[in-house]
Design a protein around this motif. Structure first.
Motif, PDB file in Angstrom:
ATOM      1  N   GLY A  31      39.764  45.228  41.609  1.00  0.00           N
ATOM      2  CA  GLY A  31      41.022  45.947  41.796  1.00  0.00           C
ATOM      3  C   GLY A  31      41.173  46.992  40.702  1.00  0.00           C
ATOM      4  N   ASN A  32      42.278  46.935  39.997  1.00  0.00           N
ATOM      5  CA  ASN A  32      42.523  47.883  38.909  1.00  0.00           C
ATOM      6  C   ASN A  32      42.350  47.246  37.537  1.00  0.00           C
ATOM      7  N   ASN A  33      41.711  46.105  37.476  1.00  0.00           N
ATOM      8  CA  ASN A  33      41.575  45.389  36.218  1.00  0.00           C
ATOM      9  C   ASN A  33      40.124  45.017  35.952  1.00  0.00           C
ATOM     10  N   LEU A  34      39.873  44.591  34.724  1.00  0.00           N
ATOM     11  CA  LEU A  34      38.566  44.095  34.331  1.00  0.00           C
ATOM     12  C   LEU A  34      38.650  42.588  34.093  1.00  0.00           C
ATOM     13  N   PHE A  35      37.670  41.860  34.612  1.00  0.00           N
ATOM     14  CA  PHE A  35      37.605  40.412  34.439  1.00  0.00           C
ATOM     15  C   PHE A  35      36.218  40.030  33.940  1.00  0.00           C
ATOM     16  N   TYR A  36      36.179  39.018  33.055  1.00  0.00           N
ATOM     17  CA  TYR A  36      34.893  38.524  32.590  1.00  0.00           C
ATOM     18  C   TYR A  36      34.138  37.840  33.725  1.00  0.00           C
ATOM     19  N   GLN A  37      32.848  38.072  33.745  1.00  0.00           N
ATOM     20  CA  GLN A  37      31.968  37.441  34.714  1.00  0.00           C
ATOM     21  C   GLN A  37      30.609  37.241  34.042  1.00  0.00           C
TER      22      GLN A  37
END
Length: 347
Positions: A31-37
Motif C-alpha cells: 500500500g502506502n507503507n513499508l513493512f519488514y519482511q
C-alpha cells in the motif's frame, strides 16, 4: 569509523551474500507503507532501502509480542535488520535500560539483542506524522548502529559503526572510499530531511524541552476532555518503539510448566488491576494521561531519557485518529480543540 560508497546493484549482491548465514529482514512496500519482511534471493529486488522507517518498530525483533521465559529461549539465529531509523535506535536505548542494564536482566532480551545486527538508515522522506525534531531527535543516525545507510544517487553511503558492521562488509572491492564531496551531499540530504520534519510540525505548540515542562501541565483540566476519541485498543502502545510493559502468564500441564511474557498496554481496563479486582486507574481519562506522563515524565525520572522518539506511529495507527501533537498542543496552550488529525501523508 570508515565510510564507503556502494552502487545499488552491488549493495543487493552484498545483502544476498548474507542470506546463507543470517536471517535478514528489510522493508517492503505494501500500500502506502513499508513493512519488514524476510529477505530471500527471490524477493530482494523488491526490497526498499533508505527511505523512511517501516511501520513495525525495531522492538519487534528484540522484545517479541509473546515469548517463553521459563525455560529460557536457547537457540537464536543471528539476525540482520535493515531499515531502523534514528527514532527506533532511540527507543532501543529505553529497552536496553529496562531489560539489559538494570539490576534484573532479561536473559532472552540480552540474547536477542546480541544476536541482532542493525543496519540503520537516514530518513530520506519523513512522513507527515513524524515529529522527532520536536523531542530532540534527528531524522538521521549518529550512534547505536552497526552499519548506516544514506541513499545518495544510485547507491548508498555506508558508514561503519561497529566491528560487526565492518565484518559484514567483507571484501571492499565493491566499494570506494567516501570522499569529502560524498559527506557534503549526505549532510545536505540530512538537512533537507530535518527541515521537512520541522515544516510538518511548525503549527504544533510543543515545548522544545518537553520533559522539563510536562510536570507543569500534568494537573491541567484539559486532560479530562482530550481523551474522548480513544477506544483503548492499545495500538499506540504496541506500535511504540519504547513501550516496555508486559505481564507474565503461567502455563501448567501434566508433563511440563512454562511461563510466557506477553505485551501489556497501560490503556487496557485491566492494566495494573489487583487480585481484589481494584484498579488504580479505573477511568480511561486517567489511563490516557498516564500513558503520556510515562513518556514525558516517568521514563525521564527512571531512565534519564524521554520515552517518546517522535516516530509518529501512534498517530498513524490510531483508529480514533488522535494526533498526539495536537493533544500536547491543547494542554500546553490550555485550549480544548479537536485533537484528531486531518490527514496523514504516507509514501
Amino acid at each position: 569509523m570508515a565510510a564507503y560508497i556502494i552502487e545499488n546493484n552491488r549493495w543487493k549482491e552484498l545483502v544476498t551474500s548474507w542470506l546463507s548465514i543470517y536471517d535478514v529482514f528489510a522493508p517492503f512496500s505494501s500500500g502506502n507503507n513499508l513493512f519488514y519482511q524476510k529477505v530471500t534471493e527471490l524477493n530482494i529486488e523488491d526490497a526498499i532501502f533508505g527511505v523512511v522507517r517501516p511501520v513495525q518498530p525495531l522492538k519487534f525483533f528484540v522484545h517479541p509480542f509473546q515469548e517463553r521465559v521459563v525455560p529460557e529461549v536457547q537457540d537464536l539465529k543471528k539476525t540482520i535488520v535493515i531499515g531502523p531509523a534514528n527514532c527506533d535506535l532511540a527507543g532501543l536505548k529505553i529497552l536496553d535500560r529496562v531489560f539489559m542494564e538494570g539490576d534484573y536482566k532479561d536473559p532472552n532480551y540480552e540474547k536477542r539483542r546480541k544476536n541482532t545486527i542493525i543496519v540503520s538508515i537516514d530518513c530520506a522522506r519523513p512522513l507527515s506524522v513524524c515529529f522527532c525534531e520536536k523531542v530532540g531527535i534527528k531524522p538521521f543516525v549518529d550512534e547505536g548502529y552497526d552499519l548506516n545507510l544514506t541513499s545518495v544517487g544510485n547507491g548508498f553511503l555506508i558508514e561503519v559503526g561497529s566491528q560487526a558492521g565492518k565484518e559484514l562488509l567483507g571484501d571492499k572491492n565493491s566499494f570506494r572510499q567516501a570522499q569529502e564531496l560524498d559527506f557534503e551531499k549526505r549532510n545536505e540530504l540530512r538537512n533537507n530531511s530535518s527541515l521537512l520534519v520541522k515544516k510538518y510540525n511548525e503549527k504544533f505548540n510543543i515545548q522544545e524541552k518537553i520533559a522539563d515542562s510536562f510536570k507543569t501541565i500534568f494537573p491541567a483540566k484539559e486532560w479530562d476532555e482530550i481523551w474522548k476519541n480513544c477506544v483503548q485498543c492499545g495500538s499506540c502502545t504496541n506500535i511504540c518503539p519504547s513501550c516496555v510493559c508486559f505481564f507474565l502468564e503461567d502455563i501448567s500441564r501434566n508433563d511440563n510448566f512454562s511461563k510466557a511474557k506477553i505485551w501489556d498496554s497501560c490503556l487496557f481496563p485491566g492494566y495494573a488491576r489487583m487480585a481484589s479486582g481494584v484498579s488504580p486507574r479505573p477511568l480511561l481519562s486517567e489511563r490516557y494521561k498516564n500513558r503520556l506522563a510515562c513518556k514525558y515524565m516517568y521514563m525521564v525520572e527512571n531512565f534519564g531519557m524521554i520515552g517518546c522518539t517522535g516516530c509518529g506511529r501512534c498517530i498513524a495507527g490510531c483508529p480514533g485518529k488522535i494526533d498526539k501533537r495536537k493533544v500536547l498542543s491543547c494542554v500546553f496552550s490550555s485550549k480544548i480543540e479537536d485533537v484528531r488529525y486531518e490527514s496523514v501523508k504516507y509514501l
